[in-house]
Design an enzyme around this catalytic site. Structure first.
Site, PDB file in Angstrom:
ATOM      1  N   LYS A  95       5.147  64.425 157.417  1.00  0.00           N
ATOM      2  CA  LYS A  95       5.963  64.961 158.375  1.00  0.00           C
ATOM      3  C   LYS A  95       7.469  64.824 158.306  1.00  0.00           C
ATOM      4  O   LYS A  95       8.282  65.682 158.541  1.00  0.00           O
ATOM      5  CB  LYS A  95       5.570  64.781 159.979  1.00  0.00           C
ATOM      6  CG  LYS A  95       4.267  65.352 160.134  1.00  0.00           C
ATOM      7  CD  LYS A  95       4.034  65.564 161.564  1.00  0.00           C
ATOM      8  CE  LYS A  95       2.854  66.428 162.007  1.00  0.00           C
ATOM      9  NZ  LYS A  95       1.656  66.004 161.623  1.00  0.00           N
ATOM     10  N   GLU A 117       8.039  69.107 169.969  1.00  0.00           N
ATOM     11  CA  GLU A 117       6.854  68.996 170.819  1.00  0.00           C
ATOM     12  C   GLU A 117       5.963  68.173 169.826  1.00  0.00           C
ATOM     13  O   GLU A 117       6.297  67.941 168.615  1.00  0.00           O
ATOM     14  CB  GLU A 117       6.351  70.492 170.800  1.00  0.00           C
ATOM     15  CG  GLU A 117       5.520  70.751 169.525  1.00  0.00           C
ATOM     16  CD  GLU A 117       6.429  70.940 167.950  1.00  0.00           C
ATOM     17  OE1 GLU A 117       7.509  71.188 168.414  1.00  0.00           O
ATOM     18  OE2 GLU A 117       6.036  71.059 166.892  1.00  0.00           O
ATOM     19  N   SER A 384      -2.384  63.472 153.370  1.00  0.00           N
ATOM     20  CA  SER A 384      -1.276  63.921 154.266  1.00  0.00           C
ATOM     21  C   SER A 384      -0.970  62.637 155.251  1.00  0.00           C
ATOM     22  O   SER A 384       0.235  62.596 155.278  1.00  0.00           O
ATOM     23  CB  SER A 384      -1.658  64.997 155.167  1.00  0.00           C
ATOM     24  OG  SER A 384      -2.857  64.623 155.962  1.00  0.00           O
TER      25      SER A 384
HETATM   26  C1  LIG Z   1       0.258  66.634 161.767  1.00  0.00           C
HETATM   27  C2  LIG Z   1      -0.610  66.090 160.616  1.00  0.00           C
HETATM   28  C3  LIG Z   1      -1.522  67.160 160.052  1.00  0.00           C
HETATM   29  C4  LIG Z   1      -1.578  68.636 160.391  1.00  0.00           C
HETATM   30  O1  LIG Z   1      -0.195  69.463 160.392  1.00  0.00           O
HETATM   31  P1  LIG Z   1       0.094  70.353 159.155  1.00  0.00           P
HETATM   32  O2  LIG Z   1       1.199  71.118 159.411  1.00  0.00           O
HETATM   33  O3  LIG Z   1      -1.293  71.231 159.001  1.00  0.00           O
HETATM   34  O4  LIG Z   1       0.341  69.575 157.830  1.00  0.00           O
HETATM   35  C5  LIG Z   1      -2.221  66.740 158.806  1.00  0.00           C
HETATM   36  N1  LIG Z   1      -2.139  65.450 158.480  1.00  0.00           N
HETATM   37  C6  LIG Z   1      -1.407  64.610 159.171  1.00  0.00           C
HETATM   38  C7  LIG Z   1      -1.449  63.067 158.700  1.00  0.00           C
HETATM   39  C8  LIG Z   1      -0.299  64.775 160.106  1.00  0.00           C
HETATM   40  O5  LIG Z   1       0.294  63.852 160.929  1.00  0.00           O
END
Ligand SMILES: *Cc1c(COP(=O)(O)O)cnc(C)c1O
Length: 405
Positions: A95, A117, A384
């Site tokens: 993020k 948000e 992610s």
């Molecule tokens: C917020 C988040 C997601 C989901 O958000 P996307 O916009 O679909 O990437 C996925 N993995 C993690 C670790 C997150 O913090």
């Protein structure tokens, strides 16, 4: 295949086939047009890009590693598995890439205040972090259900100097927090920028998020060329609103040999009401400023959604993903809570990596796919985020109580 889809053109006009656009009340439209003008002005500006990439390198800790998962590759006995390690970024997820980019646009627009948000709090923490770094005022909107469930993240944002508003309208969850943030944005757009946390919302937000997160695939493409001398056969990522997935896919969309797979949260299963599988079960609608795909009833009322993973339980999806699905360029698969929790434990034991439960939806797909492929095939799967935040809820899922409350 229906229509072919080219990202370059869509990034300009804010339409991904029929999806995207700017569906906004009169009161917000002029400000969003100003954001669009600023984005068009700076997105190719060398000074802007230099500042963005310097912060990614020196503050976020990029480039992130492309890690060859030798143990999992051997254990699953098929394709070679690589992980793109967004979990190693500062604040523990992808993020931060996007927040740095949007906050730099905000600064250039002369804004003094960032709002955002947040659902579980991860985007709120990333926004509060960059507001602290840039010396900007910061206010976060979070559903009251979520502020109660995620007190640690609320306190974290407060430590970083942000004010956290518990939103008590609607069902007091993420979609209501988005509405509250957009209302506040409309009321205070003279000094405020609303940092969108995923590849959703009105144009230019999905395009900006695509741009800023595409650093993931720009790096992975070079890294895989260096270690394997060729492109991957599959790129796999989890999908809430779709920001880490679009960033992971971006540089491969026009490489037809690379298959793209997004993994969405099926929750307890796509045949139960406790699900967030928007691609599988949703239909076209207009919400949060965009035409896209949503989980909704026949009257267009947005459904309550469920997933064990707080980062994936959004009732919509970024418009570009719907275009990628309709055009046949990418495929989207639902992964259940059970499969994701098994993957959480599996990657921890196999590779010594505690990955975010969101990311483990993608890992679960790797577990299914890799054994079906020959050993010369290559999979890149994006991790992610890191999973420290999920340890207590995974223990609870397994019936282990870690604390008194
Ligand atoms: C917020 C988040 C997601 C989901 O958000 P996307 O916009 O679909 O990437 C996925 N993995 C993690 C670790 C997150 O913090």
């Amino acid at each position: 295949m229906t229509e072919t889809y080219t990202p370059e053109e869509s990034m300009q006009n804010g339409r991904y086939l029929e999806y995207g656009g700017q569906y906004l009340p009169e009161i917000l439209l002029p400000e969003i047009k100003r954001v669009e003008a600023a984005y068009n002005q700076y997105k190719d500006d060398p000074d802007f890009l230099n500042e963005f990439h310097t912060l990614l390198r020196e503050y976020a800790g990029r480039p992130s590693l492309l890690y060859y998962a030798k143990n999992m590759t051997e254990d699953l006995g098929g394709a070679q598995i690589y992980f793109k390690r967004e979990d190693l970024n500062h604040t523990g997820a992808h993020k931060i890439n996007n927040v740095i980019g949007q906050a730099l646009i905000a600064k250039r627009m002369g804004k003094k205040r960032l709002i955002a948000e947040t659902g579980a709090g991860q985007h709120g923490v990333a926004t509060a972090t960059i507001a602290a770094l840039f010396g900007m005022e910061c206010e976060i909107f979070m559903g009251k259900m979520d502020t109660d469930r995620q007190r640690l993240n609320v306190y974290r944002m407060e430590l970083l100097g942000a004010k956290v508003n518990a939103v008590t309208s609607g069902s007091m969850v993420l979609k209501d927090a988005v509405n509250a943030a957009l209302q506040n944005y409309a009321a205070r757009s003279s000094d405020t920028f609303c940092v969108m946390g995923s590849a959703v919302g009105p144009h230019p937000f999905p395009a900006m998020v695509h741009d800023f997160q595409s650093v993931i695939s720009k790096e992975s493409k070079q890294q895989i060329q260096t270690v394997a001398g060729r492109l991957p056969d599959y790129v796999i990522a989890c999908l809430g609103g779709g920001s880490n997935a679009i960033g992971s896919f971006a540089e491969y969309i026009e490489e037809p040999s690379v298959k793209l797979i997004g993994c969405e949260a099926a929750g307890k299963g796509v045949d139960t009401p406790q699900t967030a599988a928007t691609m599988k079960l949703g239909s076209t609608g207009i919400f949060h400023g965009m035409k896209s795909r949503f989980l909704q009833n026949k009257d267009g009322q947005i459904d309550a959604v469920y997933s064990i993973s707080a980062g994936l339980d959004y009732p919509g999806i970024g418009p570009e993903h719907v275009a990628l699905m309709d055009s046949g360029r990418a495929t989207y698969v639902p992964i259940t809570d059970d499969e994701a929790v098994n993957a959480f434990e599996y990657i921890a034991k196999q590779e010594g990596i505690i990955a975010a439960i969101e990311s483990c939806h993608a890992v679960a797909e790797v577990q299914k796919l890799a054994p079906t492929l020959p050993k010369d095939k290559i999979i890149i799967c994006t991790l992610s985020g890191r999973g420290d935040k999920d340890v207590a809820s995974i223990a609870k899922y397994r019936g282990i109580q870690l604390s008194d409350d």
